[in-house]
Scaffold this active site. Structure first.
Site, PDB file in Angstrom:
ATOM      1  CG  HIS A  72      19.251 127.373  17.496  1.00 41.50           C
ATOM      2  ND1 HIS A  72      20.288 126.468  17.611  1.00 41.50           N
ATOM      3  CD2 HIS A  72      19.581 128.188  16.481  1.00 41.50           C
ATOM      4  CE1 HIS A  72      21.200 126.751  16.705  1.00 41.50           C
ATOM      5  NE2 HIS A  72      20.803 127.781  16.002  1.00 41.50           N
ATOM      6  NE  ARG A 111      11.472 130.844  31.072  1.00 48.65           N
ATOM      7  CZ  ARG A 111      11.676 129.787  30.301  1.00 48.65           C
ATOM      8  NH1 ARG A 111      11.109 128.631  30.584  1.00 48.65           N
ATOM      9  NH2 ARG A 111      12.465 129.844  29.256  1.00 48.65           N
ATOM     10  CE  LYS A 144      21.407 133.845  24.825  1.00 46.55           C
ATOM     11  NZ  LYS A 144      20.606 132.756  25.319  1.00 46.55           N
ATOM     12  CD  GLU A 179      28.358 130.260  23.513  1.00 46.93           C
ATOM     13  OE1 GLU A 179      28.425 130.910  24.568  1.00 46.93           O
ATOM     14  OE2 GLU A 179      27.552 129.334  23.344  1.00 46.93           O
TER      15      GLU A 179
HETATM   16  P1  ADP Z   1      18.307 131.020  23.369  1.00 52.44           P
HETATM   17  O1  ADP Z   1      18.359 131.724  24.694  1.00 52.44           O
HETATM   18  O2  ADP Z   1      18.166 131.960  22.209  1.00 52.44           O
HETATM   19  O3  ADP Z   1      17.348 129.892  23.334  1.00 52.44           O
HETATM   20  P2  ADP Z   1      20.571 129.324  24.010  1.00 52.44           P
HETATM   21  O4  ADP Z   1      21.841 129.936  24.468  1.00 52.44           O
HETATM   22  O5  ADP Z   1      19.678 128.730  25.048  1.00 52.44           O
HETATM   23  O6  ADP Z   1      19.773 130.407  23.158  1.00 52.44           O
HETATM   24  O7  ADP Z   1      20.873 128.252  22.912  1.00 52.44           O
HETATM   25  C1  ADP Z   1      19.819 127.616  22.188  1.00 52.44           C
HETATM   26  C2  ADP Z   1      20.336 126.398  21.454  1.00 52.44           C
HETATM   27  O8  ADP Z   1      21.399 126.749  20.579  1.00 52.44           O
HETATM   28  C3  ADP Z   1      20.922 125.324  22.323  1.00 52.44           C
HETATM   29  O9  ADP Z   1      19.936 124.474  22.841  1.00 52.44           O
HETATM   30  C4  ADP Z   1      21.831 124.613  21.337  1.00 52.44           C
HETATM   31  O10 ADP Z   1      21.097 123.769  20.496  1.00 52.44           O
HETATM   32  C5  ADP Z   1      22.366 125.725  20.505  1.00 52.44           C
HETATM   33  N1  ADP Z   1      23.662 126.225  21.032  1.00 52.44           N
HETATM   34  C6  ADP Z   1      23.841 127.204  21.924  1.00 52.44           C
HETATM   35  N2  ADP Z   1      25.150 127.419  22.189  1.00 52.44           N
HETATM   36  C7  ADP Z   1      25.837 126.545  21.423  1.00 52.44           C
HETATM   37  C8  ADP Z   1      27.241 126.272  21.212  1.00 52.44           C
HETATM   38  N3  ADP Z   1      28.186 126.947  21.830  1.00 52.44           N
HETATM   39  N4  ADP Z   1      27.566 125.292  20.352  1.00 52.44           N
HETATM   40  C9  ADP Z   1      26.608 124.602  19.686  1.00 52.44           C
HETATM   41  N5  ADP Z   1      25.298 124.825  19.831  1.00 52.44           N
HETATM   42  C10 ADP Z   1      24.896 125.779  20.678  1.00 52.44           C
END
Ligand code: ADP
Length: 682
Positions: free
Chosen positions: A235, A297, A116, A200
């Protein structure tokens, strides 16, 4: 076009890839673990090869074995599906080294997007908006806390190597930072072997909106619009749709462009998804979305994009992998109507969404116009504890969002699953939920509404239980097996009946297990019809339909075949029946009076495995004193850990499991002799 493809995956995605590959005339090659020898994807493929034991790390994740099977089968290409090896750059490289086409992006693109922090830095350079935060190398707690302060609370701590929501912690105030950081690092180390995190800004009213992109080897990159995946639990996506409700055209264009730029920045080829987080607190707007990560993917939720664009994305993947140009360029792509997908899972929303595995005694999907079902299992198959417990994806397409949601609800309403418990009623409730229905929701919607959505313990469905009891009694009488070969009276022998009178009222009592709880039940048959009374409860009438033909020779009742009303489904499975009513399952099991009742013998202190899974840790040993609530063991099932705690304080008298072992649902884990029992004995 390629002439053959090996699918390095299982379940619904393997089935889905095979379907398109066959249509395009490719020879299809499946691989399977020991647990999947009879799986649908194995039956569907032209050829299938075993690749090892059930645990994925010994089969679906073993690169060498899959490559050697591909060579043996002379597969021209490998499609990795999603999950498993799909985002492993080494796998793409191993394919290339073996002269096999990897149906996916170049290894370099997978690597660039794999972590990331690196992906974010790269996107920032490419001019793609990124959530404000710190993605650097410094991991010192004090330094990170300063960064969190600069970013401004609330912040989100994320594992650099993260996925599936693991290693992610929201922190609302500085006071809680250190603890959350330590916990995120621990989780990240455990799950990914990499404790590094990034910090973040936590976006308020977050909407998860992602863009489907596609590139070919001729330098074309397009996007196929957005998907909204904001309905999440922990999530993890639950319902996905396309297009996103309330999406302004200008924002769609801006996000599409940002996603295409992201793909171009890493030389992307094939299907990919660029995930963004948008601030939905004051409606969506083009200046309020930020890059989160790119999935290199095909996604689970790709069918909603297929529905609104009329394209087959697996076909696109195979064409691109063959070296063809993209079937359509940007100007020829358009959105038609609305599509919604629900993930039907073998899990129990009434018990904290605990995975629920086992045999699918019945599996029928409801239908409605515009509905597509993607599944990898059929009636009689097992939902195995080794893999993700998704049973199916139900996808509905309609002219409008309302129509798509109505159709999805209709299909879910007609879905019958017996055996494992499922989230079908929860999903149906979501399709009807106020707020979501109006398009007014964010990623916290489910958490805020669990109760209204029925995802809390519910009282037993007495009427359903009544029908189950009635069915068991009917069976016992029809079998008229009063004695077994050894001359023992069976549980249904009339010897156990406590009397009946022909004429005005006929009745019979029995003991049954209702969803695992043993109760006394009595079937009374008055001129008004049958009713069942469960121990400690009011009696419920269980009206039957069909022709009543009278009481039989053993005092039984004889009916035509279809005796149950339309809203009740009774499914028999050996010594138990599953009654499905309003989408809920009630399990009624014949109770054998010769069964030893362990629960009663050990003073209620037995600890049983709540689901099939692997024991990861055992905290107690025989002789040890425990308090009520103390940890006994941790069981892992389907990527989630469940801690089993002592139901009572006392002495551990037995530990039946070892760390590393598999346990079946309901298997004894440990026994505790309650403190008062000890007192009595002394
Ligand atoms: P992972 O790779 O573990 O699935 P992601 O970065 O894709 O993590 O984030 C998964 C979920 O977390 C997102 O779909 C959202 O719901 C929440 N999320 C991620 N980043 C943020 C953020 N900066 N603020 C609020 N919610 C977030």
């Amino acid at each position: 076009m390629l002439s053959s493809v090996l699918i390095a995956n299982r379940g619904e995605i393997a089935v889905r890839v095979i379907r398109t590959a066959k249509r395009l005339g490719l020879r299809t090659i499946a691989v399977y673990s020991d647990a999947d020898a009879n799986a649908m994807h194995v039956k569907m493929a032209d050829e299938a090869y075993p690749i090892g034991p059930a645990p994925a790390r010994d089969s679906y994740l073993v690169i060498d074995r899959i490559i050697s099977v591909a060579k043996q089968a002379m597969a021209e290409a490998i499609h990795p599906g999603y999950g498993f090896l799909s985002e492993r750059a080494e796998f793409a490289e191993a394919c290339a080294a073996a002269g096999i086409v990897f149906v996916g992006p170049p290894a370099s693109a997978i690597r660039a997007m794999g972590l990331k922090d690196g992906a974010k830095a790269l996107m920032q350079k490419a001019g793609v908006p990124v959530v404000p935060g710190y993605h650097g190398a410094m991991q010192d707690a004090k330094f990170l806390k300063e960064k969190a302060y600069e970013i401004g609370y609330p912040v989100l701590i994320k594992a650099v190597a993260g996925g599936g929501g693991k290693g992610m912690k929201r922190v609302d105030k500085a006071m809680d930072f250190e603890e959350a950081l330590a916990s995120a690092q621990r989780e990240a180390q455990g799950a990914f072997g990499d404790p590094r995190v990034l910090i973040e800004k936590y976006v308020l009213s977050p909407r998860h909106i992602e863009i489907q992109v596609f590139g070919d080897t001729h330098g074309n990159v397009v996007h196929l619009f957005e998907r909204d995946c904001s309905l999440q639990r922990r999530h993890q996506k639950v319902i996905e749709e396309a297009p996103a409700p309330g999406m302004p055209e200008a924002m769609r264009a801006a996000m599409g462009q940002a996603a295409v730029e992201a793909a171009r920045a890493v030389g992307y080829v094939g299907a990919g998804t660029v995930e963004f987080i948008a601030d939905g607190s004051a409606g969506l707007s083009p200046d309020k979305f930020w890059f989160m990560e790119m999935n290199t993917r095909l996604q689970v939720e790709h069918p909603v994009t297929e529905a609104i664009t009329g394209q087959d994305l697996v076909e696109w993947q195979l064409r691109v992998a063959s070296g063809e140009r993209l079937p359509l360029l940007q100007d020829n792509l358009a959105i038609n109507g609305h599509a919604v997908e629900a993930r039907l899972y073998a899990e129990d929303p009434e018990k904290g969404f605990l995975p629920s595995t086992g045999k699918l005694h019945a599996l029928e999907f409801g239908t409605a116009d515009g509905v597509r079902i993607d599944t990898g299992v059929e009636e009689g198959a097992e939902v195995s504890p080794f893999y993700d417990p998704m049973i199916a994806k139900v996808i509905a397409h309609g002219a409008t969002r309302d129509e798509a949601l109505d159709r999805l609800g209709e299909a879910l309403g007609g879905t019958v699953v017996a055996g494992p418990r499922t989230n079908v009623t929860f999903l149906k409730a979501l399709t009807e939920a106020d707020g979501f229905r109006e398009g007014d929701f964010d990623t916290g919607f489910i958490d805020r509404n669990v109760e209204a959505l029925g995802a809390v313990p519910q009282p037993m469905d007495a009427r359903a239980a009544g029908y189950g009891v009635l069915k068991l009694i009917q069976n016992s009488i029809e079998k008229v097996e009063a004695f077994d070969a050894q001359g023992h009276a069976g549980p249904w022998s009339p010897l156990y009946a406590d009397g009946f009178t022909l004429g005005a009222t006929w009745s019979r009592s029995t003991r049954a297990d209702l969803n695992g709880e043993r109760v006394e039940a009595r079937l009374n048959w008055s001129p008004a019809g049958p009713n069942v009374r469960l121990e400690g409860a009011e009696s419920v009438s269980v009206p039957l339909v069909g022709e009543f033909k009278g009481f039989g020779p053993m005092g039984g009742f004889i009916f035509g075949d279809d005796i149950f009303p339309d809203d009740v489904r009774v499914i028999e499975a050996g010594d138990r029946v599953f009654v499905i009513r309003n989408g809920r399952q009630t399990e009624v099991r014949a109770f054998d009076p010769l069964d030893v009742d362990l629960d009663h013998l050990d003073g209620g202190g037995s600890v049983k495995a709540p689901m099939h899974g692997k024991v990861v840790q055992v905290f107690v040993e025989p002789g040890q004193q425990v308090e009520k609530g103390d940890r006994i063991a941790v069981i892992e099932a389907m990527k989630m850990e469940h801690t089993l705690v002592a139901p009572t304080g006392g002495t551990v008298t037995m530990v039946a499991v070892l760390a590393g072992e598999q346990v079946a649902e309901g298997a004894p884990v440990a026994a505790i002799e309650a403190a008062e029992e000890q007192g009595k004995a002394a």
